[in-house]
Design a protein around this motif. Structure first.
Motif, PDB file in Angstrom:
ATOM      1  N   GLU A  24       0.829  -1.203   0.000  1.00  0.00           N
ATOM      2  CA  GLU A  24       0.000   0.000   0.000  1.00  0.00           C
ATOM      3  C   GLU A  24       0.865   1.255   0.000  1.00  0.00           C
ATOM      4  OE1 GLU A  24      -2.476  -0.354   3.425  1.00  0.00           O
ATOM      5  OE2 GLU A  24      -3.268  -2.315   2.791  1.00  0.00           O
ATOM      6  N   ARG A  33       0.997   4.268  -2.718  1.00  0.00           N
ATOM      7  CA  ARG A  33       0.737   5.672  -2.384  1.00  0.00           C
ATOM      8  C   ARG A  33       1.899   6.559  -2.829  1.00  0.00           C
ATOM      9  NH1 ARG A  33      -1.878   3.415   2.338  1.00  0.00           N
ATOM     10  NH2 ARG A  33       0.110   3.381   3.448  1.00  0.00           N
ATOM     11  N   SER A  89      -4.324   7.974   3.620  1.00  0.00           N
ATOM     12  CA  SER A  89      -5.154   6.815   3.952  1.00  0.00           C
ATOM     13  C   SER A  89      -5.968   7.165   5.186  1.00  0.00           C
ATOM     14  CB  SER A  89      -4.298   5.574   4.203  1.00  0.00           C
ATOM     15  OG  SER A  89      -3.466   5.780   5.339  1.00  0.00           O
ATOM     16  N   ASP A 123      -7.428   2.218   2.031  1.00  0.00           N
ATOM     17  CA  ASP A 123      -5.997   2.108   1.749  1.00  0.00           C
ATOM     18  C   ASP A 123      -5.417   3.400   1.184  1.00  0.00           C
ATOM     19  OD1 ASP A 123      -6.137  -0.558   2.525  1.00  0.00           O
ATOM     20  OD2 ASP A 123      -6.498  -1.268   0.484  1.00  0.00           O
ATOM     21  N   SER A 167      -3.359   7.318  10.240  1.00  0.00           N
ATOM     22  CA  SER A 167      -4.397   7.596   9.252  1.00  0.00           C
ATOM     23  C   SER A 167      -5.118   8.885   9.620  1.00  0.00           C
ATOM     24  CB  SER A 167      -5.403   6.436   9.162  1.00  0.00           C
ATOM     25  OG  SER A 167      -6.057   6.261  10.400  1.00  0.00           O
TER      26      SER A 167
END
Length: 263
Positions: A47, A51, A66, A83, A101
């Motif tokens: 992930e 990104r 995320s 994600d 996050s």
């Protein structure tokens, strides 16, 4: 073009560049399988790599993070952990910023991406359920415009700066990115499974790429019963980025009505 001493140098095309990037993704993911025994850690690395890739190829007006997506209507469920969130940081800001996050008002979200190491048929139902949640959140996007308004109804000549609110029903664009797949022998088989899940949950997938199979799929607008798709069986990464740029580029962005959250 000419190189040293006038030697002709072939200029690499965009397609070749993205083919090399696609191979790089595949190799890095395979290396992780050998050195990281824990599947959760491999997933987080995949992930983060994706990104970082989006941060390099998308215009800077699209921030990449995320977390969770919310709206100002308390009766609407918050999104699942997402994600990848593509969001605006010029006009707006997340409600909360934490180390792992963030929490994003739906007004500032251009789109989301579900990242899978290996996508299988049973994943599609959850993916489509999560997209349906985001589409429900998208029903509650409220923005403001600033302009001159009368100070009071009795003083129409005395103008002050005021904000007018307007409603915009545009759901975040939804994408899926997978390194590989298991269970489909052909692209048509994937389409059958995808159409079944999308129809069951009223979901719309704007772009799905599977790198190892070199497949790219995009759902056609206003074709939901049953859903229909445009498909490509080569240049998956290039088609994914190209489709994403067009799709999120169609989402107009303005300052959100922050009073709906703060009050």
């Amino acid at each position: 073009s000419l190189g040293v001493e006038g030697t002709a140098v072939k200029t690499p095309g965009v397609r070749n560049y993205y083919s090399a990037l696609q191979e790089q993704f595949r190799l890095q993911s395979n290396i992780l399988s050998d050195v990281l025994p824990h599947s959760g850690e491999r997933g987080r690395n995949n992930e983060e790599r994706f990104r970082e890739f989006l941060s390099r190829v998308l215009p800077h007006r699209y921030s990449v993070g995320s977390g969770f997506v919310i709206c100002s209507e308390a009766s609407v469920s918050v999104s699942s952990q997402t994600d990848v969130v593509l969001f605006d940081e010029f006009y707006n800001a997340p409600i909360h910023r934490e180390l792992a996050s963030h929490v994003y008002p739906v007004e500032m979200v251009y789109g989301t991406v579900e990242v899978k190491r290996c996508i299988v048929k049973k994943d599609l139902d959850k993916i489509c359920r999560d997209i349906a949640k985001l589409r429900a959140l998208g029903e509650h996007r409220y923005y403001i415009k600033y302009g001159a308004i009368p100070k009071t109804p009795l003083e129409p000549d005395k103008l002050v700066v005021g904000a007018s609110e307007f409603h915009c029903k545009v759901p975040p664009r939804a994408f899926v990115f997978a390194y590989e797949q298991k269970g489909w022998k052909s692209l048509s088989g994937l389409i059958d499974s995808l159409a079944e899940s999308a129809k069951s949950h009223a979901a719309h997938i704007h772009g799905l790429a599977i790198l190892e199979s070199d497949w790219y799929v995009t759902q056609e607008a206003y074709a939901a019963n049953p859903p229909s798709y445009s498909t490509f069986n080569k240049d998956a990464l290039l088609n994914f980025v190209n489709g994403m740029l067009h799709t999120i580029g169609s989402v107009e962005m303005m300052p959100m009505s922050i009073d709906r959250y703060f009050k």
